[in-house]
Design a protein around this motif. Structure first.
Motif, short mmCIF file in Angstrom:
data_model
loop_
_atom_site.label_atom_id
_atom_site.label_comp_id
_atom_site.label_asym_id
_atom_site.label_seq_id
_atom_site.Cartn_x
_atom_site.Cartn_y
_atom_site.Cartn_z
N ARG A 339 0.84 -1.21 0.00
CA ARG A 339 0.00 0.00 0.00
C ARG A 339 0.87 1.26 0.00
NH1 ARG A 339 -4.69 0.33 4.26
NH2 ARG A 339 -4.90 2.29 3.11
N GLN A 340 2.03 1.16 0.63
CA GLN A 340 2.93 2.31 0.69
C GLN A 340 3.78 2.45 -0.56
OE1 GLN A 340 2.92 4.56 3.14
NE2 GLN A 340 1.32 3.47 4.27
N THR A 344 -0.43 -1.68 -6.33
CA THR A 344 -1.65 -1.80 -5.54
C THR A 344 -2.29 -3.17 -5.70
OG1 THR A 344 -1.97 0.57 -5.91
CG2 THR A 344 -3.84 -0.66 -5.03
N ASP A 345 -2.13 -3.79 -6.89
CA ASP A 345 -2.68 -5.15 -7.08
C ASP A 345 -2.15 -6.11 -6.02
OD1 ASP A 345 -4.18 -4.36 -9.18
OD2 ASP A 345 -2.89 -5.20 -10.74
N TYR A 351 -4.07 -8.44 1.06
CA TYR A 351 -5.18 -8.10 1.95
C TYR A 351 -6.26 -9.19 1.88
CZ TYR A 351 -8.99 -5.57 4.15
OH TYR A 351 -10.01 -5.21 4.98
N ASP A 352 -6.52 -9.69 0.67
CA ASP A 352 -7.49 -10.79 0.54
C ASP A 352 -6.98 -12.06 1.22
OD1 ASP A 352 -9.35 -9.33 -0.81
OD2 ASP A 352 -8.68 -9.93 -2.82
N PRO A 481 -8.03 -0.03 -13.46
CA PRO A 481 -8.35 -1.35 -14.03
C PRO A 481 -9.80 -1.70 -13.81
CG PRO A 481 -6.29 -1.42 -12.82
CD PRO A 481 -6.86 -0.07 -12.59
N GLU A 482 -10.37 -2.23 -14.89
CA GLU A 482 -11.82 -2.52 -14.86
C GLU A 482 -12.18 -3.48 -13.75
OE1 GLU A 482 -15.27 -4.37 -17.83
OE2 GLU A 482 -13.24 -3.91 -18.55
N GLN A 483 -11.27 -4.49 -13.43
CA GLN A 483 -11.61 -5.45 -12.40
C GLN A 483 -11.69 -4.83 -11.02
OE1 GLN A 483 -8.83 -5.35 -14.08
NE2 GLN A 483 -6.99 -6.01 -12.97
#
Length: 581
Positions: A339-340, A344-345, A351-352, A481-483
């Motif tokens: 995150r830092q 981001t993916d 995180y998931d 991104p669309e997703q």
């Protein structure tokens, strides 16, 4: 005072073996019913332990068991029969005949019930607590044993420290850190009550549990005290492997408390010693824990590259072994780093993964808690069955004496019927209480999952905003991104799962909503539920995969369906639907 009779009986037992099979010492000791009975019987268990590696003694002991069976068959005695079963179980433990004898402990408990001997029952419960499978029964039977031992006096029982350690360990595993500390401190308080029957490793394990519990409660001075106690306990004559491993563990945990307090210069050498000793000991769990400790150490100082390297090392070790706590910790650190620093993916991915393994751990803890409840119900069923059996036996005995004592018989029958009814009522109330506790735990679990769902929505929206801002700052025409933009938690399958958890957490909500609206649609149900969780229009739109304008229009339709006046706020009306009417 206890060592003299202990050694005396041990000498008698050893002498009898040297002279040939002789079961008289067993019978003499096992017939005792006063408070010395536990230590008199422990002599024979100690003898098994002392001579367990001697084939000649093994043959003698097994021969004694056969002779005792024959003696009891010819001279029936319930107490002797229970004691023999206990001795068989201990022999099975030392000679690795678990499958042959471990199943008889419940038989011994049932057989001992008519004797109404609490001290004997406490010994049986202690054995039952330590026999596999112990996940459901370890905590329950240790607590039952300690309840009796406390009433009679801890000085009359060997291995009392182990009972407290067992309870402390189980409570720590359930996240009950304050309660774990209470039982752990009592374990150490009683450490010198029986110097013959105690294991130095149990002292170390208990100090570790106390230190870890205080660390979980952010009481770092107390945590350091117990880890320093481990360092003081490790003597020069302690096995080198134990010294290597536990010096590292103690120093590592002290280092973690310094990290939490921002004392990084003091923390670093201790964490390094922890990692090095864990590697030398080839202990994969502590290696992963040491890497995670270093990851947090670097992250708190905003050193993101070494944080990522340490967390990745912990992840690679813990993941193949399904070490949930270390996987969760590593995933948390990796998500925070990405995150830092980006991408981001990757922050999304870890995180998931954090959410997934957190849920697995929560489910495991839930199953463990329910197992304890089931064990308690099984124990109550057993006690209820034994009470009724004893009542029936007493009634039959009374009937046989009816001719000589008609009036007394009538009184006894009335009392028995009353006691039986009272026992049934107490059992019914107990089962109701346990079921209520299980239902309450179920609702709490559901609300935790709903809270996790809400935090998950907020976190993902924050990440989307972060990524959108990054892309908007670029001169290219790149887009989110669309997703990510279309990410929706509430597919039909997700909605059904969410609705089930929401209904368990707030049972009255959907019923109250349905009573307020005649033409209620699934879309309105979803909108109302998300409003109840106090999500913003933007968060609701992303969750349902619709636009913010659509959310506003849906709110107007919902307001109309609820027949609200101009001065009534929709949010206020929704917020009270979770209360039972």
């Amino acid at each position: 005072m206890k060592l003299i009779p202990l050694l005396w009986y041990l000498l008698i037992s050893t002498a009898s073996i040297a002279q040939g099979p002789d079961i008289a010492p067993y019978i003499k000791a096992w017939k005792v019913a006063d408070r010395t009975q536990s230590y008199r019987s422990q002599v024979f268990f100690d003898s098994l332990l002392i001579h367990k590696n001697d084939p000649a003694y093994k043959k003698k002991y097994l021969g004694h068991i056969d002779q005792l069976r024959q003696y009891i068959k010819a001279h029936p005695d319930r107490r002797l029969q229970v004691r023999l079963l206990m001795f068989e179980i201990m022999a099975a433990r030392e000679y690795h005949y678990e499958q042959k004898y471990y199943t008889v402990i419940d038989e011994a408990i049932k057989m001992a019930y008519p004797l109404q001997d609490d001290q004997l029952n406490a010994e049986l419960y202690s054995i039952r607590a330590d026999l596999p499978p112990s996940a459901e029964t370890h905590l329950l039977y240790n607590l039952k044993a300690l309840e009796i031992q406390r009433k009679i006096g801890f000085q009359y029982f060997p291995y009392t420290q182990n009972r407290f350690f067992g309870v402390s360990s189980s409570l720590y595993g359930q996240g009950e850190y304050a309660k774990s500390i209470t039982y752990g401190r009592e374990c150490l308080k009683l450490w010198d009550i029986d110097t013959t029957h105690r294991d130095p490793l149990v002292y170390i394990f208990q100090c570790d549990l106390l230190g870890a519990s205080y660390k979980k409660l952010n009481r770092y001075d107390s945590a350091r005290w117990y880890y320093n106690e481990i360092l003081q306990t490790l003597k020069p004559d302690t096995h080198p492997y134990i010294v290597l491993l536990w010096e590292g563990i103690a120093k590592g945990n002290i280092g973690q408390t310094y990290t939490a307090e921002g004392r990084y210069a003091e923390a670093r050498p201790l964490l390094s010693a922890y990692l090095q000793s864990s590697i030398e000991a080839k202990d994969s769990l502590n290696i992963a824990m040491a890497h995670n400790a270093f990851a947090l150490f670097y992250f708190r100082q905003k050193q993101y590259a070494p944080t990522q390297a340490e967390a990745r090392a912990a992840w690679n070790i813990a993941l193949p072994q399904n070490r949930y706590p270390e996987i969760i910790e590593a995933a948390s650190q990796l998500s925070a780093v990405y995150r830092q620093t980006g991408p981001t993916d990757s922050a999304f991915y870890y995180y998931d993964m954090w959410n997934r393994y957190k849920e697995l751990q929560r489910e495991a803890n839930k199953n463990s808690a329910f197992s304890v409840i089931k064990a308690q119900i099984a124990f109550d069923n057993l006690q209820h069955s034994l009470t009724l059996t004893q009542a029936v036996a007493s009634r039959e005995k009374s009937i046989r004496n009816a001719v000589l004592a008609g009036i007394v018989l009538l009184t006894i029958i009335v009392l028995l019927l009353y006691n039986r009814k009272r026992a049934k009522e107490q059992y019914r109330l107990r089962v109701m209480a346990l079921r209520h506790a299980a239902a309450k735990r179920d609702i709490e679990e559901a609300r935790e999952q709903i809270d996790t769902f809400t935090r998950n929505i907020i976190e993902k929206n924050n990440l989307i905003d972060s990524l959108q801002q990054q892309l908007n700052s670029q001169e290219t025409e790149a887009a989110v991104p669309e997703q990510l933009l279309s990410y929706s938690l509430l597919t039909e399958e997700d909605w059904e799962k969410f609705r089930d958890q929401f209904s368990r957490a707030y049972p009255a909500f959907f019923d109250n909503l349905a009573r307020r609206m005649q033409n209620l649609t699934p879309a309105m149900e979803r909108l109302a539920a998300l409003m109840f969780l106090k999500l913003t229009n933007y968060q609701i739109a992303n969750t349902l995969g619709i636009s913010k304008d659509s959310v506003a229009r849906s709110k107007r339709r919902l307001r109309t369906g609820l027949n609200l006046t101009n001065d009534q706020l929709l949010e206020d009306e929704i917020s009270v639907l979770g209360v039972r009417s």
